[in-house]
Design a protein around this motif. Structure first.
Motif, PDB file in Angstrom:
ATOM      1  N   MET A   1       0.833  -1.213   0.000  1.00  0.00           N
ATOM      2  CA  MET A   1       0.000   0.000   0.000  1.00  0.00           C
ATOM      3  C   MET A   1       0.850   1.238   0.000  1.00  0.00           C
ATOM      4  O   MET A   1       0.643   2.191  -0.730  1.00  0.00           O
ATOM      5  N   ALA A   2       1.907   1.248   0.853  1.00  0.00           N
ATOM      6  CA  ALA A   2       2.793   2.402   0.932  1.00  0.00           C
ATOM      7  C   ALA A   2       3.511   2.596  -0.380  1.00  0.00           C
ATOM      8  O   ALA A   2       3.697   3.713  -0.857  1.00  0.00           O
ATOM      9  N   ALA A   3       3.930   1.457  -1.033  1.00  0.00           N
ATOM     10  CA  ALA A   3       4.623   1.567  -2.300  1.00  0.00           C
ATOM     11  C   ALA A   3       3.737   2.172  -3.350  1.00  0.00           C
ATOM     12  O   ALA A   3       4.151   2.990  -4.176  1.00  0.00           O
ATOM     13  N   ALA A   4       2.442   1.771  -3.342  1.00  0.00           N
ATOM     14  CA  ALA A   4       1.494   2.315  -4.314  1.00  0.00           C
ATOM     15  C   ALA A   4       1.321   3.790  -4.122  1.00  0.00           C
ATOM     16  O   ALA A   4       1.233   4.568  -5.072  1.00  0.00           O
ATOM     17  N   SER A   5       1.258   4.225  -2.851  1.00  0.00           N
ATOM     18  CA  SER A   5       1.080   5.638  -2.555  1.00  0.00           C
ATOM     19  C   SER A   5       2.271   6.440  -3.020  1.00  0.00           C
ATOM     20  O   SER A   5       2.147   7.521  -3.573  1.00  0.00           O
ATOM     21  N   THR A   6       3.490   5.881  -2.796  1.00  0.00           N
ATOM     22  CA  THR A   6       4.689   6.582  -3.207  1.00  0.00           C
ATOM     23  C   THR A   6       4.720   6.730  -4.711  1.00  0.00           C
ATOM     24  O   THR A   6       5.067   7.778  -5.250  1.00  0.00           O
ATOM     25  N   ALA A   7       4.339   5.656  -5.402  1.00  0.00           N
ATOM     26  CA  ALA A   7       4.309   5.714  -6.854  1.00  0.00           C
ATOM     27  C   ALA A   7       3.349   6.775  -7.337  1.00  0.00           C
ATOM     28  O   ALA A   7       3.617   7.501  -8.292  1.00  0.00           O
ATOM     29  N   ALA A   8       2.204   6.871  -6.649  1.00  0.00           N
ATOM     30  CA  ALA A   8       1.219   7.882  -7.031  1.00  0.00           C
ATOM     31  C   ALA A   8       1.775   9.271  -6.854  1.00  0.00           C
ATOM     32  O   ALA A   8       1.543  10.173  -7.654  1.00  0.00           O
ATOM     33  N   GLY A   9       2.542   9.446  -5.744  1.00  0.00           N
ATOM     34  CA  GLY A   9       3.133  10.752  -5.485  1.00  0.00           C
ATOM     35  C   GLY A   9       4.134  11.113  -6.548  1.00  0.00           C
ATOM     36  O   GLY A   9       4.204  12.240  -7.020  1.00  0.00           O
ATOM     37  N   VAL A  10       4.953  10.128  -6.957  1.00  0.00           N
ATOM     38  CA  VAL A  10       5.950  10.391  -7.983  1.00  0.00           C
ATOM     39  C   VAL A  10       5.284  10.717  -9.294  1.00  0.00           C
ATOM     40  O   VAL A  10       5.709  11.608 -10.026  1.00  0.00           O
ATOM     41  N   THR A  11       4.197   9.985  -9.608  1.00  0.00           N
ATOM     42  CA  THR A  11       3.475  10.252 -10.849  1.00  0.00           C
ATOM     43  C   THR A  11       2.932  11.660 -10.859  1.00  0.00           C
ATOM     44  O   THR A  11       2.978  12.357 -11.868  1.00  0.00           O
ATOM     45  N   ALA A  12       2.402  12.106  -9.722  1.00  0.00           N
ATOM     46  CA  ALA A  12       1.822  13.442  -9.649  1.00  0.00           C
ATOM     47  C   ALA A  12       2.848  14.517  -9.923  1.00  0.00           C
ATOM     48  O   ALA A  12       2.521  15.590 -10.410  1.00  0.00           O
ATOM     49  N   PHE A  13       4.128  14.221  -9.658  1.00  0.00           N
ATOM     50  CA  PHE A  13       5.161  15.216  -9.842  1.00  0.00           C
ATOM     51  C   PHE A  13       6.089  14.874 -11.004  1.00  0.00           C
ATOM     52  O   PHE A  13       7.231  15.270 -11.042  1.00  0.00           O
ATOM     53  N   HIS A  14       5.574  14.126 -11.969  1.00  0.00           N
ATOM     54  CA  HIS A  14       6.325  13.785 -13.160  1.00  0.00           C
ATOM     55  C   HIS A  14       6.682  15.052 -13.914  1.00  0.00           C
ATOM     56  O   HIS A  14       5.900  15.987 -14.020  1.00  0.00           O
ATOM     57  N   SER A  15       7.886  15.143 -14.464  1.00  0.00           N
ATOM     58  CA  SER A  15       8.308  16.318 -15.229  1.00  0.00           C
ATOM     59  C   SER A  15       7.829  16.172 -16.661  1.00  0.00           C
ATOM     60  O   SER A  15       8.206  15.231 -17.362  1.00  0.00           O
ATOM     61  N   LEU A  88      10.099  22.631  -8.185  1.00  0.00           N
ATOM     62  CA  LEU A  88       9.168  21.504  -8.183  1.00  0.00           C
ATOM     63  C   LEU A  88       9.799  20.276  -7.534  1.00  0.00           C
ATOM     64  O   LEU A  88       9.128  19.511  -6.840  1.00  0.00           O
ATOM     65  N   ASP A  89      11.100  20.085  -7.749  1.00  0.00           N
ATOM     66  CA  ASP A  89      11.786  18.940  -7.142  1.00  0.00           C
ATOM     67  C   ASP A  89      11.732  19.016  -5.620  1.00  0.00           C
ATOM     68  O   ASP A  89      11.638  17.989  -4.937  1.00  0.00           O
ATOM     69  N   SER A  90      11.797  20.230  -5.087  1.00  0.00           N
ATOM     70  CA  SER A  90      11.749  20.404  -3.632  1.00  0.00           C
ATOM     71  C   SER A  90      10.392  19.982  -3.086  1.00  0.00           C
ATOM     72  O   SER A  90      10.293  19.314  -2.049  1.00  0.00           O
ATOM     73  N   ILE A  91       9.332  20.373  -3.790  1.00  0.00           N
ATOM     74  CA  ILE A  91       7.980  19.979  -3.380  1.00  0.00           C
ATOM     75  C   ILE A  91       7.833  18.463  -3.468  1.00  0.00           C
ATOM     76  O   ILE A  91       7.253  17.817  -2.590  1.00  0.00           O
ATOM     77  N   HIS A  92       8.386  17.899  -4.540  1.00  0.00           N
ATOM     78  CA  HIS A  92       8.336  16.451  -4.705  1.00  0.00           C
ATOM     79  C   HIS A  92       9.038  15.750  -3.548  1.00  0.00           C
ATOM     80  O   HIS A  92       8.569  14.726  -3.028  1.00  0.00           O
ATOM     81  N   ASN A  93      10.164  16.300  -3.103  1.00  0.00           N
ATOM     82  CA  ASN A  93      10.910  15.698  -1.993  1.00  0.00           C
ATOM     83  C   ASN A  93      10.104  15.735  -0.695  1.00  0.00           C
ATOM     84  O   ASN A  93      10.185  14.806   0.118  1.00  0.00           O
ATOM     85  N   ILE A  94       9.331  16.809  -0.507  1.00  0.00           N
ATOM     86  CA  ILE A  94       8.476  16.908   0.682  1.00  0.00           C
ATOM     87  C   ILE A  94       7.446  15.786   0.671  1.00  0.00           C
ATOM     88  O   ILE A  94       7.245  15.081   1.673  1.00  0.00           O
ATOM     89  N   ILE A  95       6.785  15.614  -0.462  1.00  0.00           N
ATOM     90  CA  ILE A  95       5.748  14.577  -0.582  1.00  0.00           C
ATOM     91  C   ILE A  95       6.359  13.194  -0.366  1.00  0.00           C
ATOM     92  O   ILE A  95       5.812  12.356   0.355  1.00  0.00           O
ATOM     93  N   THR A  96       7.504  12.951  -0.993  1.00  0.00           N
ATOM     94  CA  THR A  96       8.175  11.660  -0.845  1.00  0.00           C
ATOM     95  C   THR A  96       8.561  11.401   0.609  1.00  0.00           C
ATOM     96  O   THR A  96       8.406  10.287   1.126  1.00  0.00           O
ATOM     97  N   PHE A  97       9.050  12.436   1.286  1.00  0.00           N
ATOM     98  CA  PHE A  97       9.426  12.294   2.695  1.00  0.00           C
ATOM     99  C   PHE A  97       8.211  11.943   3.551  1.00  0.00           C
ATOM    100  O   PHE A  97       8.274  11.042   4.392  1.00  0.00           O
ATOM    101  N   LEU A  98       7.100  12.665   3.350  1.00  0.00           N
ATOM    102  CA  LEU A  98       5.899  12.390   4.139  1.00  0.00           C
ATOM    103  C   LEU A  98       5.403  10.971   3.903  1.00  0.00           C
ATOM    104  O   LEU A  98       4.983  10.280   4.840  1.00  0.00           O
ATOM    105  N   GLN A  99       5.480  10.525   2.653  1.00  0.00           N
ATOM    106  CA  GLN A  99       5.050   9.162   2.354  1.00  0.00           C
ATOM    107  C   GLN A  99       5.987   8.136   2.988  1.00  0.00           C
ATOM    108  O   GLN A  99       5.558   7.055   3.385  1.00  0.00           O
ATOM    109  N   SER A 100       7.246   8.485   3.128  1.00  0.00           N
ATOM    110  CA  SER A 100       8.191   7.569   3.784  1.00  0.00           C
ATOM    111  C   SER A 100       7.877   7.420   5.270  1.00  0.00           C
ATOM    112  O   SER A 100       8.309   6.462   5.912  1.00  0.00           O
ATOM    113  N   LYS A 101       7.108   8.376   5.810  1.00  0.00           N
ATOM    114  CA  LYS A 101       6.713   8.325   7.214  1.00  0.00           C
ATOM    115  C   LYS A 101       5.319   7.721   7.404  1.00  0.00           C
ATOM    116  O   LYS A 101       4.759   7.764   8.495  1.00  0.00           O
ATOM    117  N   GLY A 102       4.789   7.169   6.334  1.00  0.00           N
ATOM    118  CA  GLY A 102       3.504   6.480   6.431  1.00  0.00           C
ATOM    119  C   GLY A 102       2.305   7.285   5.985  1.00  0.00           C
ATOM    120  O   GLY A 102       1.177   6.776   6.007  1.00  0.00           O
TER     121      GLY A 102
END
Length: 300
Positions: A1-15, A88-102
């Motif tokens: 589930m967490a992996a799916a969420s992370t993937a979704a986050g990365v997709t949302a911030f695709h360049s 945009l990369d900075s915002i992406h890093n924030i989202i990725t970090f939050l997802q890494s925390k569940g």
């Protein structure tokens, strides 16, 4: 589930390429394709009026990414103008970090909607200290971070040294010993300013005639007292209690939850019904009972 969420986050911030950006920008004008949420207030943002045609591709991409995540981009940009200049990369890093925390993808609209400044926070200096505080000071296990953050997103934008630790120290000094309750139920108290929010509430209770130990016991029994407005809650409700209900203040010591009930929708109607029937009912029975139980009390 967490992996799916992370993937979704990365997709949302695709360049996106320029061609993809144009295609995506065209899609963004059609709300049903992006989100089922109501129309954004973006058109009211000064950024869009009247120079929207001059927006950079980067800003447009940020807007698209926010909308894809379900975040009201207009509100986010208005509340946190720093988003305009944040990479945009900075915002992406924030989202990725939050997802890494569940934190899940579905949690982001509410969390970011309540605290848009999260998107421009410094991970090392602001966010990591918050999670360290949850772990070290409140004994929250990693798998429960999401539960606490969803309960109070403001934790993520609160200074550990200037706000969270002082509040925790003050609350523990008063007698709050259950760290789990503080974290999972009353964590809003941790983001409250001690001198401007917590102490004035306690002082007000003391001004009603309670001793400090009695006032402290009241907030320990009903922590919500620390969250109520003095002018919009405490004062009008106490005035009604004293002048209209004509009850002894000692009842509030035994039932501080009185202040948690709506004056117009619960306290006044119930009091007037009991008064009309000539029945005197204790505060807990007057306010806590269901409508059916209250009606039965009046019949008896």
């Amino acid at each position: 589930m967490a992996a799916a969420s992370t993937a979704a986050g990365v997709t949302a911030f695709h360049s996106y390429s320029p061609q993809e950006q144009q295609s995506q920008a065209q899609q963004s004008t059609d709300p049903p394709q992006l989100s089922k949420k109501p129309k954004t207030t973006l058109h009211k943002n000064p950024l869009y009026n009247p120079v929207h045609s001059k927006l950079s591709h980067q800003i447009k991409e940020k807007i698209l990414c926010l909308e894809v995540m379900g975040v009201d981009s207009g509100k986010a940009l208005s509340s946190n103008p720093s988003i305009h200049s944040t990479p945009l990369d900075s915002i992406h890093n924030i989202i990725t970090f939050l997802q890494s925390k569940g934190i899940l993808q579905k949690d982001l609209p509410r969390i970011i909607g309540m605290c848009p400044s999260i998107l421009t926070a410094n991970i090392n200096h602001q966010l990591i200290p918050v999670f360290n505080f949850l772990s070290r000071d409140l004994n929250i296990p990693d798998h429960n971070y999401r539960r606490v953050i969803n309960k109070c997103p403001r934790l993520l934008v609160s200074s550990v040294e200037d706000q969270l630790k002082p509040a925790l120290f003050y609350l523990k000094r008063l007698g709050f010993r259950d760290l789990g309750a503080l974290a999972y139920q009353d964590c809003v108290l941790l983001v409250s300013n001690v001198e401007n929010t917590l102490m004035p509430k306690l002082d007000y209770l003391i001004s009603l005639g309670f001793s400090k130990p009695e006032a402290v016991e009241m907030v320990l029994r009903c922590p919500g007292l620390f969250t109520f407005s003095l002018d919009n809650n405490f004062k009008p409700k106490f005035e009604y209690f004293e002048k209209e209900m004509k009850r002894d203040v000692s009842e509030l010591k035994d039932f501080p939850q009185y202040f948690a009930f709506s004056l117009e929708k619960r306290i006044k109607p119930r009091h007037l019904e009991a008064l009309e029937c000539g029945v005197e009912i204790s505060l807990p029975f007057l306010l806590k009972t269901t409508d059916e139980e209250f009606a039965e009390l009046l019949r008896k």
